[in-house]
Design an enzyme around this catalytic site. Sequence first.
Site, PDB file in Angstrom:
ATOM      1  CB  CYS A  45     -14.413  -7.533 -24.863  1.00 31.50           C
ATOM      2  SG  CYS A  45     -14.911  -6.005 -25.660  1.00 31.50           S
TER       3      CYS A  45
HETATM    4  C1  BEZ Z   1     -17.984  -7.207 -28.224  1.00 28.08           C
HETATM    5  O1  BEZ Z   1     -17.012  -7.241 -27.489  1.00 28.08           O
HETATM    6  O2  BEZ Z   1     -18.498  -8.217 -28.660  1.00 28.08           O
HETATM    7  C2  BEZ Z   1     -18.578  -5.882 -28.622  1.00 28.08           C
HETATM    8  C3  BEZ Z   1     -18.563  -4.828 -27.740  1.00 28.08           C
HETATM    9  C4  BEZ Z   1     -19.141  -3.622 -28.113  1.00 28.08           C
HETATM   10  C5  BEZ Z   1     -19.695  -3.474 -29.372  1.00 28.08           C
HETATM   11  C6  BEZ Z   1     -19.674  -4.539 -30.267  1.00 28.08           C
HETATM   12  C7  BEZ Z   1     -19.105  -5.761 -29.884  1.00 28.08           C
END
Ligand code: BEZ
Length: 208
Positions: A45
Amino acid sequence: MSLRIGAIAPDFQAETTTGPIRFHDWIGDQWAFFFSHPADFTPVCTTEMGRTSQLIDQFTARGVKPIGLSTDSVEEHLKWIEDVNDTQNTTLTFPIVADPNLSIARLYGMIHEAESETAAVRSVFIIDPAKKIRLTMTYPMSVGRNFDEILRVIDALQTGDRHKVATPADWRPGEKVIIPPSIGDEAAKGIFPQGWEEIRPYLRKVEI
Ligand code: BEZ
């Protein structure tokens, strides 16, 4: 039932990192790139928020306003934006919607319960100035989106609207477009006086 292409994007009121908004008023006469992500302070994210911020001039040039969402609070979003700016070399200015009670995420079908009952998957809604949903995409939590494709599809939608054409696979701006089958040859002569390449009667390519 999930939101479909052609439907009016549901309106909502929300707190965001740039203040309270009513979604349709916030869009105004522009396009919107509305995208959800699972959670603040997570790695994928963080890169997506940074990339969107780095591309802000590209979105603006197309008359598109980005707006993010996760089921976290404004306070968490604001703290996280400092990390996004630090780690992604940017200054994030577009709003991120706070949705701690999941009401907007549920309204837009961003919660896929088999993945998580509280965090959104990576949904994309491209919404036009008439507030119509023009494109939806859904990525899993573990895969960051391709922002070249997001800009490309906005270019394709806007080119299609402007010239009443369709665009072929992997089309890029400047390449030939397709005369839709709904436009017969006689009508096409008036619209495309420059002529076209007929590969099949149903497959006509034209330079615009
Ligand atoms: C991420 O943004 O890295 C992420 C968020 C939730 C689950 C898996 C990855």
